[in-house]
Scaffold this motif. Structure first.
Motif, PDB file in Angstrom:
ATOM      1  N   ASN A 221      21.114  37.377  73.088  1.00 51.26           N
ATOM      2  CA  ASN A 221      21.276  37.667  74.516  1.00 51.26           C
ATOM      3  C   ASN A 221      22.702  38.087  74.855  1.00 51.26           C
ATOM      4  O   ASN A 221      22.923  38.881  75.772  1.00 51.26           O
ATOM      5  N   PHE A 222      23.675  37.571  74.104  1.00 59.30           N
ATOM      6  CA  PHE A 222      25.067  37.941  74.367  1.00 59.30           C
ATOM      7  C   PHE A 222      25.348  39.389  73.973  1.00 59.30           C
ATOM      8  O   PHE A 222      26.235  40.026  74.531  1.00 59.30           O
ATOM      9  N   ILE A 223      24.596  39.899  72.991  1.00 53.42           N
ATOM     10  CA  ILE A 223      24.790  41.285  72.575  1.00 53.42           C
ATOM     11  C   ILE A 223      24.346  42.238  73.679  1.00 53.42           C
ATOM     12  O   ILE A 223      24.990  43.261  73.941  1.00 53.42           O
ATOM     13  N   TYR A 224      23.257  41.888  74.351  1.00 55.48           N
ATOM     14  CA  TYR A 224      22.743  42.744  75.429  1.00 55.48           C
ATOM     15  C   TYR A 224      23.407  42.431  76.769  1.00 55.48           C
ATOM     16  O   TYR A 224      23.078  43.050  77.772  1.00 55.48           O
ATOM     17  N   ASP A 225      24.315  41.486  76.768  1.00 53.33           N
ATOM     18  CA  ASP A 225      25.020  41.119  77.995  1.00 53.33           C
ATOM     19  C   ASP A 225      26.522  41.108  77.701  1.00 53.33           C
ATOM     20  O   ASP A 225      27.205  40.118  77.900  1.00 53.33           O
ATOM     21  N   GLU A 226      27.009  42.224  77.174  1.00 51.69           N
ATOM     22  CA  GLU A 226      28.355  42.287  76.630  1.00 51.69           C
ATOM     23  C   GLU A 226      29.437  41.998  77.670  1.00 51.69           C
ATOM     24  O   GLU A 226      30.503  41.490  77.348  1.00 51.69           O
ATOM     25  N   ILE A 236      32.496  29.722  75.912  1.00 57.02           N
ATOM     26  CA  ILE A 236      31.991  28.336  75.888  1.00 57.02           C
ATOM     27  C   ILE A 236      31.095  28.127  74.671  1.00 57.02           C
ATOM     28  O   ILE A 236      31.210  27.124  73.950  1.00 57.02           O
ATOM     29  N   THR A 237      30.198  29.088  74.425  1.00 52.89           N
ATOM     30  CA  THR A 237      29.296  28.962  73.281  1.00 52.89           C
ATOM     31  C   THR A 237      30.059  29.066  71.968  1.00 52.89           C
ATOM     32  O   THR A 237      29.772  28.335  71.013  1.00 52.89           O
ATOM     33  N   THR A 238      31.038  29.957  71.893  1.00 51.35           N
ATOM     34  CA  THR A 238      31.842  30.078  70.672  1.00 51.35           C
ATOM     35  C   THR A 238      32.562  28.771  70.358  1.00 51.35           C
ATOM     36  O   THR A 238      32.571  28.309  69.205  1.00 51.35           O
ATOM     37  N   VAL A 239      33.149  28.146  71.375  1.00 52.05           N
ATOM     38  CA  VAL A 239      33.886  26.895  71.173  1.00 52.05           C
ATOM     39  C   VAL A 239      32.945  25.774  70.726  1.00 52.05           C
ATOM     40  O   VAL A 239      33.260  25.009  69.798  1.00 52.05           O
ATOM     41  N   VAL A 274      38.976  32.391  66.833  1.00 52.32           N
ATOM     42  CA  VAL A 274      39.889  33.080  67.756  1.00 52.32           C
ATOM     43  C   VAL A 274      39.561  34.561  67.910  1.00 52.32           C
ATOM     44  O   VAL A 274      39.417  35.056  69.036  1.00 52.32           O
ATOM     45  N   PRO A 275      39.413  35.332  66.818  1.00 54.93           N
ATOM     46  CA  PRO A 275      39.116  36.758  67.004  1.00 54.93           C
ATOM     47  C   PRO A 275      37.706  37.028  67.526  1.00 54.93           C
ATOM     48  O   PRO A 275      37.435  38.113  68.030  1.00 54.93           O
ATOM     49  N   THR A 276      36.805  36.071  67.407  1.00 56.73           N
ATOM     50  CA  THR A 276      35.425  36.282  67.866  1.00 56.73           C
ATOM     51  C   THR A 276      35.107  35.403  69.082  1.00 56.73           C
ATOM     52  O   THR A 276      33.945  35.052  69.301  1.00 56.73           O
ATOM     53  N   LEU A 277      36.135  35.072  69.849  1.00 54.22           N
ATOM     54  CA  LEU A 277      35.959  34.138  70.960  1.00 54.22           C
ATOM     55  C   LEU A 277      34.933  34.637  71.972  1.00 54.22           C
ATOM     56  O   LEU A 277      34.161  33.851  72.524  1.00 54.22           O
ATOM     57  N   TYR A 278      34.898  35.941  72.195  1.00 57.72           N
ATOM     58  CA  TYR A 278      33.960  36.499  73.162  1.00 57.72           C
ATOM     59  C   TYR A 278      32.765  37.166  72.472  1.00 57.72           C
ATOM     60  O   TYR A 278      32.088  37.998  73.071  1.00 57.72           O
ATOM     61  N   ALA A 279      32.542  36.794  71.234  1.00 52.25           N
ATOM     62  CA  ALA A 279      31.369  37.268  70.493  1.00 52.25           C
ATOM     63  C   ALA A 279      30.724  36.073  69.800  1.00 52.25           C
ATOM     64  O   ALA A 279      30.806  35.929  68.573  1.00 52.25           O
ATOM     65  N   PRO A 280      30.093  35.173  70.553  1.00 51.28           N
ATOM     66  CA  PRO A 280      29.559  33.932  69.976  1.00 51.28           C
ATOM     67  C   PRO A 280      28.474  34.148  68.936  1.00 51.28           C
ATOM     68  O   PRO A 280      28.224  33.268  68.103  1.00 51.28           O
ATOM     69  N   TYR A 281      27.850  35.330  68.958  1.00 50.91           N
ATOM     70  CA  TYR A 281      26.788  35.591  67.983  1.00 50.91           C
ATOM     71  C   TYR A 281      27.339  35.632  66.561  1.00 50.91           C
ATOM     72  O   TYR A 281      26.617  35.318  65.603  1.00 50.91           O
ATOM     73  N   VAL A 282      28.620  36.003  66.389  1.00 57.06           N
ATOM     74  CA  VAL A 282      29.217  36.024  65.045  1.00 57.06           C
ATOM     75  C   VAL A 282      29.348  34.607  64.498  1.00 57.06           C
ATOM     76  O   VAL A 282      28.918  34.307  63.378  1.00 57.06           O
ATOM     77  N   MET A 283      29.928  33.716  65.280  1.00 63.21           N
ATOM     78  CA  MET A 283      30.083  32.328  64.847  1.00 63.21           C
ATOM     79  C   MET A 283      28.732  31.647  64.655  1.00 63.21           C
ATOM     80  O   MET A 283      28.554  30.839  63.749  1.00 63.21           O
ATOM     81  N   SER A 311      25.544  41.137  63.088  1.00 63.39           N
ATOM     82  CA  SER A 311      26.432  40.729  64.178  1.00 63.39           C
ATOM     83  C   SER A 311      27.842  41.269  63.978  1.00 63.39           C
ATOM     84  O   SER A 311      28.511  41.679  64.931  1.00 63.39           O
ATOM     85  N   LEU A 312      28.315  41.293  62.731  1.00 62.85           N
ATOM     86  CA  LEU A 312      29.638  41.851  62.457  1.00 62.85           C
ATOM     87  C   LEU A 312      29.667  43.355  62.725  1.00 62.85           C
ATOM     88  O   LEU A 312      30.665  43.887  63.236  1.00 62.85           O
ATOM     89  N   ALA A 313      28.569  44.043  62.376  1.00 54.14           N
ATOM     90  CA  ALA A 313      28.495  45.474  62.650  1.00 54.14           C
ATOM     91  C   ALA A 313      28.549  45.731  64.152  1.00 54.14           C
ATOM     92  O   ALA A 313      29.251  46.648  64.614  1.00 54.14           O
TER      93      ALA A 313
END
Length: 354
Positions: A221-226, A236-239, A274-283, A311-313
């Motif tokens: 859902n985060f990918i479609y809600d960038e 929040i989800t990444t943390v 840190v580098p993926t803080l706003y991309a929780p799907y990676v973590m 997710s990295l792509a």
């Protein structure tokens, strides 16, 4: 050597041993072995379920083509009848053909019931509550994997949709971390879970897989809600996922006696988060991969690896950086993942507990 020959060889070797106190019903075993045993591949099972899906879609189309779809009470009655029939069939059969038939009978029942209730202008909240109750009851009654998985997935997905309907977007983060915590709890206490549910062990794997699938859907859902319009505060989800990852790594380090200091894992998680803080799907995908590798859960290893690459792509494509900056970012990530590979697989070869 087939299954029957292996069992007979085992019995012949076992009978030659001394002090053998185990009693074996050889007549009953021979009768069971005499039954035809036709192995069925994954492709054949997939084709059977795909055929059931196509048949169910045509059946629903048939209902609407003949005008029955205009009568909400007809659809509601058919829906209730079909999902009850699906449960009854599955409780009294172990054949995959009937399993497929009962699965899609149950699904047709839910589709018809929801459509009927919708035509009757029933509140969306009541329909959602009814779906959650129906599928929860089905989980208590059923034993076969596919329908148990679909019922558990429906309960979680329906609840998630209800949260979006209520426009409580921040609770989406809580749902994802709850799913992640449940998955982590299972892998840490797998033996206890099977012991607690020893009379219903057949429900464990489908429910676990449903939680994993729901976890991935929530991350997608985060990918479609960038831009965070629907689900704000992605960090929040990444943390929270990073916290789960750190806890699991420290727990596994202590359990497997790997000899690393907790500070090592803390630095490792920080470098990734840190580098993926706003991309929780990676973590999230990396966390699933770590869970699969440490616990040797093959399905989760494969799923985690594939989703992590995807997710990295997506992360690389969406970064608002120059190509040089993106290349440096991915180079640094590659070094981190090489370190991750060394940690797991080098230690796996040098420490038999992993």
């Amino acid at each position: 050597m087939n299954r029957s020959d292996r069992i007979r060889l085992f019995l012949s070797q076992y009978s030659e041993e001394e002090n053998n106190a185990l009693k074996i019903d050889k007549d009953g075993l021979e009768a069971e072995l005499s039954k035809p045993n036709i192995p069925m591949g994954l492709l054949m099972k997939g084709l059977i379920y795909f055929g059931g899906f196509i048949s169910s879609m045509f059946f629903i189309l048939f209902i609407f083509l003949f005008g029955l779809g205009n009568h909400e009470w007809v659809l509601g009655g058919l829906g209730i009848s079909f999902f009850i029939l699906g449960i009854l069939i599955q409780r009294h059969t172990t054949e995959i053909f009937f399993d497929s038939f009962s699965t899609f009978t149950f699904i047709i029942g839910q589709i018809l019931l929801v459509t009927g209730l919708g035509l009757a202008d029933i509140s969306e909240h009541i329909i959602i509550l009814l779906l959650i109750v129906i599928n929860s009851i089905a989980i208590l009654l059923l034993k076969r994997y596919m329908l148990l998985f679909l019922c558990a997935l429906t309960v979680i997905s329906t609840f998630n949709f209800w949260l979006h309907l209520l426009k409580v977007q921040l609770v989406h983060h809580l749902l994802i971390v709850t799913l992640g915590a449940f998955i982590t709890f299972f892998f840490i206490n797998e033996g206890k879970v099977y012991s607690m549910l020893k009379k219903r062990t057949e429900i464990i794997n489908p429910i676990l897989d449903a939680f994993i699938a729901s976890f991935l859907i929530g991350l997608a859902n985060f990918i479609y809600d960038e831009k965070g319009f629907i689900i704000p505060y992605e960090w929040i989800t990444t943390v929270t996922i990073s916290g789960l990852m750190l806890f699991f790594l420290i727990y596994s380090n202590k359990k497997l006696d790997l000899g690393y200091k907790p500070l090592t894992f803390f630095i490792f998680v920080i470098l990734l988060a840190v580098p993926t803080l706003y991309a929780p799907y990676v973590m999230g995908c990396l966390f699933l991969l770590i869970l699969g590798v440490i616990n040797n859960y093959k399905t989760l290893k494969g799923l985690g690896a594939v989703t992590l690459v995807l997710s990295l792509a997506n992360y690389y494509y969406d970064l608002e950086l120059t190509l040089l900056e993106k290349s440096l970012e991915m180079m640094a990530s590659g070094i981190v993942f090489l370190g991750l590979y060394w940690f797991f697989f080098h230690k796996k070869n040098s420490n038999e507990k992993v």
